[in-house]
Scaffold this active site. Structure first.
Site, PDB file in Angstrom:
ATOM      1  N   SER A 150       0.862  -1.178   0.000  1.00 30.91           N
ATOM      2  CA  SER A 150       0.000   0.000   0.000  1.00 30.91           C
ATOM      3  C   SER A 150       0.900   1.230   0.000  1.00 30.91           C
ATOM      4  O   SER A 150       1.673   1.430   0.937  1.00 30.91           O
ATOM      5  CB  SER A 150      -0.890  -0.055   1.247  1.00 30.91           C
ATOM      6  OG  SER A 150      -1.676   1.105   1.357  1.00 30.91           O
ATOM      7  N   LYS A 176      -1.096  -0.914  -4.459  1.00 31.76           N
ATOM      8  CA  LYS A 176      -2.264  -0.091  -4.098  1.00 31.76           C
ATOM      9  C   LYS A 176      -1.789   1.329  -3.874  1.00 31.76           C
ATOM     10  O   LYS A 176      -0.826   1.556  -3.141  1.00 31.76           O
ATOM     11  CB  LYS A 176      -2.908  -0.684  -2.840  1.00 31.76           C
ATOM     12  CG  LYS A 176      -3.790   0.238  -2.020  1.00 31.76           C
ATOM     13  CD  LYS A 176      -4.598  -0.570  -1.012  1.00 31.76           C
ATOM     14  CE  LYS A 176      -4.822   0.180   0.283  1.00 31.76           C
ATOM     15  NZ  LYS A 176      -5.589  -0.622   1.265  1.00 31.76           N
ATOM     16  N   LYS A 178      -2.795   5.128  -2.560  1.00 34.15           N
ATOM     17  CA  LYS A 178      -3.750   5.939  -1.816  1.00 34.15           C
ATOM     18  C   LYS A 178      -4.094   7.153  -2.671  1.00 34.15           C
ATOM     19  O   LYS A 178      -3.199   7.759  -3.279  1.00 34.15           O
ATOM     20  CB  LYS A 178      -3.126   6.387  -0.491  1.00 34.15           C
ATOM     21  CG  LYS A 178      -2.904   5.243   0.491  1.00 34.15           C
ATOM     22  CD  LYS A 178      -4.224   4.747   1.053  1.00 34.15           C
ATOM     23  CE  LYS A 178      -4.005   3.754   2.185  1.00 34.15           C
ATOM     24  NZ  LYS A 178      -5.295   3.315   2.765  1.00 34.15           N
ATOM     25  N   ASP A 203      -7.073   3.299  -3.218  1.00 35.63           N
ATOM     26  CA  ASP A 203      -7.817   3.352  -1.944  1.00 35.63           C
ATOM     27  C   ASP A 203      -8.038   4.809  -1.567  1.00 35.63           C
ATOM     28  O   ASP A 203      -7.085   5.549  -1.338  1.00 35.63           O
ATOM     29  CB  ASP A 203      -7.028   2.623  -0.844  1.00 35.63           C
ATOM     30  CG  ASP A 203      -7.805   2.510   0.472  1.00 35.63           C
ATOM     31  OD1 ASP A 203      -8.940   3.018   0.546  1.00 35.63           O
ATOM     32  OD2 ASP A 203      -7.261   1.903   1.413  1.00 35.63           O
ATOM     33  N   GLU A 228     -11.008   1.070  -3.627  1.00 34.47           N
ATOM     34  CA  GLU A 228     -11.402   0.785  -2.250  1.00 34.47           C
ATOM     35  C   GLU A 228     -12.019   2.029  -1.610  1.00 34.47           C
ATOM     36  O   GLU A 228     -11.464   3.126  -1.685  1.00 34.47           O
ATOM     37  CB  GLU A 228     -10.129   0.361  -1.497  1.00 34.47           C
ATOM     38  CG  GLU A 228     -10.353  -0.342  -0.184  1.00 34.47           C
ATOM     39  CD  GLU A 228      -9.008  -0.714   0.471  1.00 34.47           C
ATOM     40  OE1 GLU A 228      -7.979  -0.845  -0.239  1.00 34.47           O
ATOM     41  OE2 GLU A 228      -8.994  -0.856   1.697  1.00 34.47           O
ATOM     42  N   ASP A 253     -14.125  -1.191   2.616  1.00 38.09           N
ATOM     43  CA  ASP A 253     -13.250  -1.379   3.782  1.00 38.09           C
ATOM     44  C   ASP A 253     -13.995  -0.783   4.978  1.00 38.09           C
ATOM     45  O   ASP A 253     -14.757  -1.504   5.660  1.00 38.09           O
ATOM     46  CB  ASP A 253     -11.899  -0.681   3.503  1.00 38.09           C
ATOM     47  CG  ASP A 253     -10.935  -0.663   4.685  1.00 38.09           C
ATOM     48  OD1 ASP A 253     -11.310  -1.111   5.780  1.00 38.09           O
ATOM     49  OD2 ASP A 253      -9.789  -0.187   4.531  1.00 38.09           O
ATOM     50  N   LYS A 277     -10.605  -6.791   7.641  1.00 41.60           N
ATOM     51  CA  LYS A 277      -9.589  -6.483   8.658  1.00 41.60           C
ATOM     52  C   LYS A 277     -10.152  -6.984   9.972  1.00 41.60           C
ATOM     53  O   LYS A 277     -11.229  -6.532  10.381  1.00 41.60           O
ATOM     54  CB  LYS A 277      -9.358  -4.974   8.768  1.00 41.60           C
ATOM     55  CG  LYS A 277      -8.651  -4.353   7.574  1.00 41.60           C
ATOM     56  CD  LYS A 277      -8.489  -2.859   7.770  1.00 41.60           C
ATOM     57  CE  LYS A 277      -7.836  -2.234   6.549  1.00 41.60           C
ATOM     58  NZ  LYS A 277      -7.878  -0.760   6.598  1.00 41.60           N
ATOM     59  N   GLY A 305      -4.728  -4.358   6.015  1.00 41.73           N
ATOM     60  CA  GLY A 305      -3.702  -4.174   7.038  1.00 41.73           C
ATOM     61  C   GLY A 305      -3.875  -2.841   7.726  1.00 41.73           C
ATOM     62  O   GLY A 305      -4.483  -1.920   7.191  1.00 41.73           O
TER      63      GLY A 305
HETATM   64  O1  OSB Z   1      -7.395   1.837   4.401  1.00 44.49           O
HETATM   65  O2  OSB Z   1      -6.359   0.025   4.141  1.00 44.49           O
HETATM   66  C1  OSB Z   1      -6.449   1.122   4.685  1.00 44.49           C
HETATM   67  C2  OSB Z   1      -3.378   1.726   6.921  1.00 44.49           C
HETATM   68  C3  OSB Z   1      -3.966   2.359   7.990  1.00 44.49           C
HETATM   69  C4  OSB Z   1      -5.318   2.627   7.961  1.00 44.49           C
HETATM   70  C5  OSB Z   1      -6.090   2.235   6.856  1.00 44.49           C
HETATM   71  C6  OSB Z   1      -5.517   1.575   5.788  1.00 44.49           C
HETATM   72  C7  OSB Z   1      -4.136   1.340   5.801  1.00 44.49           C
HETATM   73  C8  OSB Z   1      -3.387   0.749   4.694  1.00 44.49           C
HETATM   74  C9  OSB Z   1      -2.065   0.097   5.036  1.00 44.49           C
HETATM   75  O3  OSB Z   1      -3.731   0.826   3.539  1.00 44.49           O
HETATM   76  C10 OSB Z   1      -2.041  -1.355   4.830  1.00 44.49           C
HETATM   77  C11 OSB Z   1      -0.837  -2.017   5.452  1.00 44.49           C
HETATM   78  O4  OSB Z   1      -0.875  -2.337   6.655  1.00 44.49           O
HETATM   79  O5  OSB Z   1       0.126  -2.242   4.731  1.00 44.49           O
HETATM   80 MG    MG Z   2      -8.566   0.790   2.972  1.00 42.83          MG
END
Ligand code: OSB
Ligand code: MG
Length: 386
Positions: A150, A176, A178, A203, A228, A253, A277, A305
């Site tokens: 990510s 992925k 952001k 995401d 996402e 999510d 999650k 995650g």
């Molecule tokens: O939206 O998936 C998410 C990390 C913190 C809070 C929300 C998210 C995330 C990540 C990181 O996308 C995923 C990871 O742990 O590698």
């Molecule tokens: Mg997410």
């Protein structure tokens, strides 16, 4: 099934510096704060991680309403006292206790994870096997799980392309990105142009509204695996309206907290994919239930995650070994997050963009007690003798 009696529960707030700052539409994270739960029973220790967040910079929004402080309160004053002294042979009594809270899924998940670890150890089974016991899955258990990385919001499109190139170089296949309004079409186009064949997804962490549908439709041309959580953290209905206009699959999510939410989302066609999650859905028990529902409906899921330490990561890897988890998870190698984790051995990326499922009993990793002590900011003990 063997019985375990919970003698004592220890809670610690820890905080670990991230190797690289992580920017999302919610703000900037420089560290990973969390609560580490340990549960003691007759010489065994089970470990769990509570992923509730905490504002670390002035510029922030929360992924969920839970913070380290709310989770500490719920764990220390309600959940741990309700469990110490109890004898159990499954997590179900704890799941029932948790239901009384009407919320606080991350607090519940943290304690439940420690109990899963204890129960699996007492059966002499790796958590991945213990999670399958009695579930009648027809497929054999995976011993490696597909993973991706990510990538946070960077300061320029060029920097994003080179960050992605670095991860691909390390062996990550699924990327992925952001996104947020103003940081979406251009960055997706640039990464897609440079890497025409990688499984690529975005995401938004709830940064858009239905009014942005025209903009989001422009993302359809990039052959994305999914987008996402484009809309509100508590919405299912408007995601259905958006999905009807997009060819890119929507993955939910933030919106999915319960098995019912998953059912409703599938029924309304609000999403085609769910990110599971354990922290968001109140633990591995409910996470597995959402997995089972999705498997029976033919809906692909993957394990998300929350920048977990090796403790939470090990549980996520075990969950990702279930047969319905057919998409790569946000379960990167330990060195993507931390210089020094609190567990041994580190999770490493295999050349096929997988992480191996631990084979030792329970979560299957050992705790580096010295490192854990070094990161500990606060500690509390709840024991049956008072
Ligand atoms: O939206 O998936 C998410 C990390 C913190 C809070 C929300 C998210 C995330 C990540 C990181 O996308 C995923 C990871 O742990 O590698
Ligand atoms: Mg997410």
């Amino acid at each position: 099934m063997s019985n375990i009696t919970i003698d004592r529960i220890e809670l610690r707030v820890i905080e670990i510096e991230l190797i690289s700052p992580f920017r999302t539409s919610m703000g900037l994270e420089l560290t990973h704060p969390c609560i580490i739960v340990s549960a003691f029973s007759n010489g065994l220790t089970g470990w769990g991680e509570c992923v509730a967040s905490q504002a670390v910079t002035a510029e922030w929004a929360f992924y969920s309403y839970e913070t380290v402080e709310t989770a500490w309160h719920i764990l220390k004053d309600f959940l741990a006292p309700a469990l110490v002294g109890k004898t159990l042979n499954s997590v179900e009594p704890l799941v029932e206790i948790g239901e009384r809270l009407r919320g606080h899924p991350m607090a519940r998940a943290g304690l439940e994870a420690a109990i899963w670890d204890l129960l699996a150890q007492s059966e002499g089974l790796p958590l991945a096997d213990y999670l399958r016991a009695g579930q009648n899955y027809s497929q054999p258990r995976r011993d490696r799980v597909n993973v991706g990385v990510s990538v946070g919001i960077q300061s320029s499109v060029e920097e994003t392309v080179s960050t992605v190139a670095g991860y691909i170089e390390q062996g990550y296949r699924r990327i992925k990105l952001k996104i947020e309004p103003g940081w979406d079409v251009d960055v997706a186009r640039a990464v897609r142009r440079e890497f025409p064949d990688i499984p690529l997804m975005l995401d938004a962490n709830s940064a858009y509204s239905l009014k942005d549908a025209e903009r989001l439709k422009q993302l359809d041309e990039f052959n994305l695996l999914m987008i996402e959580q484009p809309l509100a953290y508590d919405d299912i209905y408007e995601h259905a309206k958006l999905q009807a206009q997009l060819s890119t699959p929507i993955c939910l999510d933030e919106s999915i907290h319960t098995l019912k939410h998953a059912e409703w989302a599938y029924e309304l066609e609000a999403c085609r994919i769910i990110n599971i999650k354990p922290g968001r859905v109140g633990g591995l028990y409910h996470g597995r239930a959402i997995h089972d529902l999705s498997l029976s409906r033919g809906k692909p899921v993957w394990i998300g995650g929350m920048m977990e330490t090796g403790i939470g990561r090990a549980a996520n890897v075990a969950l990702a070994s279930l047969p319905g988890v057919t998409l790569p998870g946000d379960i990167s190698a330990s060195n993507r997050y931390y210089r020094k984790d609190i567990t041994e051995p580190p999770f490493v990326l295999n050349p096929d963009s997988t992480v191996s499922v631990p084979t030792a009993p329970g979560i299957g990793v050992t705790i580096d007690q010295r490192q854990l002590d070094e990161y500990t900011q606060r500690k509390a003990v709840v024991s049956s003798t008072g």
